[in-house]
Design a protein around this motif. Structure first.
Motif, PDB file in Angstrom:
ATOM      1  N   SER A 112     -20.150  16.735  94.873  1.00 11.78           N
ATOM      2  CA  SER A 112     -18.717  17.971  95.219  1.00 11.78           C
ATOM      3  C   SER A 112     -18.768  18.549  93.049  1.00 11.78           C
ATOM      4  CB  SER A 112     -17.197  17.111  95.189  1.00 11.78           C
ATOM      5  OG  SER A 112     -17.100  17.009  95.802  1.00 11.78           O
ATOM      6  N   VAL A 113     -18.704  19.141  92.592  1.00 17.01           N
ATOM      7  CA  VAL A 113     -18.558  19.595  91.596  1.00 17.01           C
ATOM      8  C   VAL A 113     -16.702  20.747  91.053  1.00 17.01           C
ATOM      9  CG1 VAL A 113     -21.289  19.941  90.510  1.00 17.01           C
ATOM     10  CG2 VAL A 113     -20.055  21.527  91.532  1.00 17.01           C
ATOM     11  N   ILE A 114     -16.552  20.236  90.222  1.00 11.36           N
ATOM     12  CA  ILE A 114     -15.545  21.074  89.830  1.00 11.36           C
ATOM     13  C   ILE A 114     -15.866  22.161  89.174  1.00 11.36           C
ATOM     14  CG2 ILE A 114     -13.199  21.450  88.665  1.00 11.36           C
ATOM     15  CD1 ILE A 114     -12.781  18.186  88.850  1.00 11.36           C
ATOM     16  N   VAL A 115     -15.699  23.722  89.539  1.00  2.69           N
ATOM     17  CA  VAL A 115     -15.755  25.190  89.095  1.00  2.69           C
ATOM     18  C   VAL A 115     -14.463  25.446  87.972  1.00  2.69           C
ATOM     19  CG1 VAL A 115     -17.228  27.361  89.119  1.00  2.69           C
ATOM     20  CG2 VAL A 115     -17.630  25.419  90.390  1.00  2.69           C
ATOM     21  N   ALA A 116     -14.795  25.548  86.486  1.00  3.77           N
ATOM     22  CA  ALA A 116     -13.198  26.411  85.883  1.00  3.77           C
ATOM     23  C   ALA A 116     -13.252  27.501  85.539  1.00  3.77           C
ATOM     24  CB  ALA A 116     -13.147  25.304  84.477  1.00  3.77           C
ATOM     25  N   MET A 117     -12.255  28.759  85.841  1.00  8.95           N
ATOM     26  CA  MET A 117     -12.373  29.587  85.306  1.00  8.95           C
ATOM     27  C   MET A 117     -13.064  29.915  84.458  1.00  8.95           C
ATOM     28  SD  MET A 117     -12.081  32.702  86.945  1.00  8.95           S
ATOM     29  CE  MET A 117     -11.140  32.485  88.194  1.00  8.95           C
ATOM     30  N   PRO A 118     -14.632  30.830  84.366  1.00 10.34           N
ATOM     31  CA  PRO A 118     -15.021  30.732  83.504  1.00 10.34           C
ATOM     32  C   PRO A 118     -14.018  32.044  82.028  1.00 10.34           C
ATOM     33  CG  PRO A 118     -16.631  31.055  84.668  1.00 10.34           C
ATOM     34  CD  PRO A 118     -15.013  31.236  84.902  1.00 10.34           C
ATOM     35  N   THR A 119     -14.009  32.219  81.028  1.00 11.64           N
ATOM     36  CA  THR A 119     -13.720  32.991  79.795  1.00 11.64           C
ATOM     37  C   THR A 119     -14.410  34.026  79.446  1.00 11.64           C
ATOM     38  OG1 THR A 119     -12.065  33.408  78.653  1.00 11.64           O
ATOM     39  CG2 THR A 119     -13.216  31.586  77.864  1.00 11.64           C
ATOM     40  N   THR A 120     -14.500  35.154  78.752  1.00 11.96           N
ATOM     41  CA  THR A 120     -15.195  35.690  77.953  1.00 11.96           C
ATOM     42  C   THR A 120     -16.071  35.614  76.757  1.00 11.96           C
ATOM     43  OG1 THR A 120     -13.919  37.830  76.669  1.00 11.96           O
ATOM     44  CG2 THR A 120     -14.542  37.774  79.571  1.00 11.96           C
ATOM     45  N   SER A 121     -16.836  35.755  76.313  1.00 18.61           N
ATOM     46  CA  SER A 121     -16.868  35.243  75.139  1.00 18.61           C
ATOM     47  C   SER A 121     -16.062  36.363  73.293  1.00 18.61           C
ATOM     48  CB  SER A 121     -18.400  35.458  74.204  1.00 18.61           C
ATOM     49  OG  SER A 121     -18.767  37.120  74.481  1.00 18.61           O
ATOM     50  N   GLN A 122     -15.991  37.347  73.961  1.00 13.09           N
ATOM     51  CA  GLN A 122     -14.430  38.123  73.402  1.00 13.09           C
ATOM     52  C   GLN A 122     -13.085  37.255  73.338  1.00 13.09           C
ATOM     53  OE1 GLN A 122     -14.832  41.559  74.988  1.00 13.09           O
ATOM     54  NE2 GLN A 122     -16.682  42.616  73.826  1.00 13.09           N
ATOM     55  N   ARG A 123     -12.747  36.787  74.653  1.00 13.91           N
ATOM     56  CA  ARG A 123     -11.930  35.946  74.225  1.00 13.91           C
ATOM     57  C   ARG A 123     -11.237  34.995  73.935  1.00 13.91           C
ATOM     58  NH1 ARG A 123      -9.636  36.717  80.648  1.00 13.91           N
ATOM     59  NH2 ARG A 123     -10.659  39.172  80.598  1.00 13.91           N
ATOM     60  N   LEU A 124     -12.295  34.017  74.145  1.00 16.04           N
ATOM     61  CA  LEU A 124     -13.205  32.745  73.716  1.00 16.04           C
ATOM     62  C   LEU A 124     -12.862  32.532  71.405  1.00 16.04           C
ATOM     63  CD1 LEU A 124     -12.917  29.771  73.320  1.00 16.04           C
ATOM     64  CD2 LEU A 124     -15.811  30.358  73.477  1.00 16.04           C
ATOM     65  N   ALA A 125     -13.794  34.032  71.389  1.00 12.84           N
ATOM     66  CA  ALA A 125     -13.021  34.232  70.410  1.00 12.84           C
ATOM     67  C   ALA A 125     -12.184  34.542  69.392  1.00 12.84           C
ATOM     68  CB  ALA A 125     -14.790  35.424  69.397  1.00 12.84           C
ATOM     69  N   LYS A 126     -11.499  35.235  70.598  1.00 12.61           N
ATOM     70  CA  LYS A 126      -9.770  36.163  69.675  1.00 12.61           C
ATOM     71  C   LYS A 126      -8.891  34.099  69.995  1.00 12.61           C
ATOM     72  CE  LYS A 126      -6.243  39.186  70.916  1.00 12.61           C
ATOM     73  NZ  LYS A 126      -5.957  40.137  72.373  1.00 12.61           N
ATOM     74  N   ARG A 127      -8.923  34.021  70.363  1.00  9.87           N
ATOM     75  CA  ARG A 127      -8.520  32.730  70.431  1.00  9.87           C
ATOM     76  C   ARG A 127      -8.458  31.419  70.204  1.00  9.87           C
ATOM     77  NH1 ARG A 127      -7.458  32.232  77.368  1.00  9.87           N
ATOM     78  NH2 ARG A 127      -5.572  33.646  76.597  1.00  9.87           N
ATOM     79  N   GLY A 128      -9.428  31.276  70.222  1.00 11.00           N
ATOM     80  CA  GLY A 128     -10.097  30.239  69.208  1.00 11.00           C
ATOM     81  C   GLY A 128     -10.544  29.231  70.347  1.00 11.00           C
TER      82      GLY A 128
END
Length: 278
Positions: free
Chosen positions: A153-169
């Motif tokens: 098994s593997v856990i698949v975390a809900m991905p975020t966008t690069s824009q959201r990652l850059a904004k949130r940090g």
């Protein structure tokens, strides 16, 4: 994973140094007799260097057992019994359809209400690390999937966008999923990307959420196993997890998945909080 060490340090301090409940800030309900014994072994051989007697060895074994019990308690709970019991824990699943005759089961730990709602918001939008121990406590209430382990098994975390990652940090879901991976001893897999042209799901109706998430996820590589455990922090309508699950079931493969062929994936989903009691 970006900046994982500071989070681990904060959790370690909360788990083993700060003995107070993460909600009411009153000491966790560990019997004081056990806490007293927890300090005793260090002095067992400090008085004399002579070999311990059989009685001393039995006492040492007893104290060691107490230490292990206290350690297990501390590693399983960040809350006192009263605060833990004040939260509604969810044993039941809810489901969303991801294809004809195919549904996705979603297991939530609790409802998206006080105090979990406030803790998730503070951690997610303000990177408030003081809320992380409470969220880890919520993670540990999720039942481990039956028959799942690190080899199948593997856990698949809900991905975020690069824009959201850059904004949130930072990516709060990736931090939380790393803790779930550690708790279940099941590896994370990051073979899915999220397309940047989708907007936040907050405040949208279910129809708007589904429309917003059309083709929102794309596989970068094929999963290494057939059992996929999707993870997100909150699920209100299940639309995000529904769209993520569909990324593993292309339209041409729906028939084979329905027929439970060898190419099908076993997909289930887990979240900290479900957004509605209805």
């Amino acid at each position: 994973m970006r900046r994982l060490a500071p989070y681990q340090t904060g959790l370690w301090l909360a788990e083993y140094i700060d003995m107070r409940c993460q909600l009411c800030r009153i000491y966790r309900s560990t019997p004081q007799s056990q806490l007293a014994h927890h300090q005793a072994p260090s002095s067992l051989h400090s008085i004399t260097d002579t070999p311990p007697t059989r009685t001393a060895l039995k006492k040492h074994s007893f104290l060691t057992d107490i230490i292990h019990k206290v350690d297990r308690y501390l590693s399983s709970s960040f809350l006192c019994t009263h605060c833990h019991n004040d939260i509604t824990w969810l044993p039941r699943l809810f489901e969303v359809d991801i294809a004809p005759s195919i549904s996705l089961s979603i297991q939530a730990s609790t409802y998206y209400e006080y105090p979990i709602r406030q803790a998730i918001r503070a951690f997610k939008h303000q990177e408030d690390m003081t809320k992380l121990p409470l969220l880890l406590h919520v993670i540990r209430q999720l039942p481990r999937p039956h028959g799942c382990h690190r080899s199948n098994s593997v856990i698949v975390a809900m991905p975020t966008t690069s824009q959201r990652l850059a904004k949130r940090g930072f990516d709060p879901v990736s931090i939380l999923s790393a803790q779930l991976s550690k708790h279940w001893q099941i590896p994370l897999w990051q073979g899915v990307k999220r397309i940047d042209d989708t907007v936040s799901q907050q405040g949208l109706t279910r129809a708007e959420r589904l429309s917003n998430l059309d083709n929102a996820f794309a596989l970068i590589e094929n999963p290494p196993t057939k059992r996929l455990l999707l993870f997100d922090d909150v699920s209100t309508t299940g639309a995000s997890l529904q769209a993520l699950a569909r990324a593993f079931i292309p339209p041409a493969s729906i028939k084979s998945v329905t027929d439970n062929s060898h190419s099908s994936y076993q997909i289930s989903a887990y979240v900290l909080a479900h957004g509605s009691k209805s």
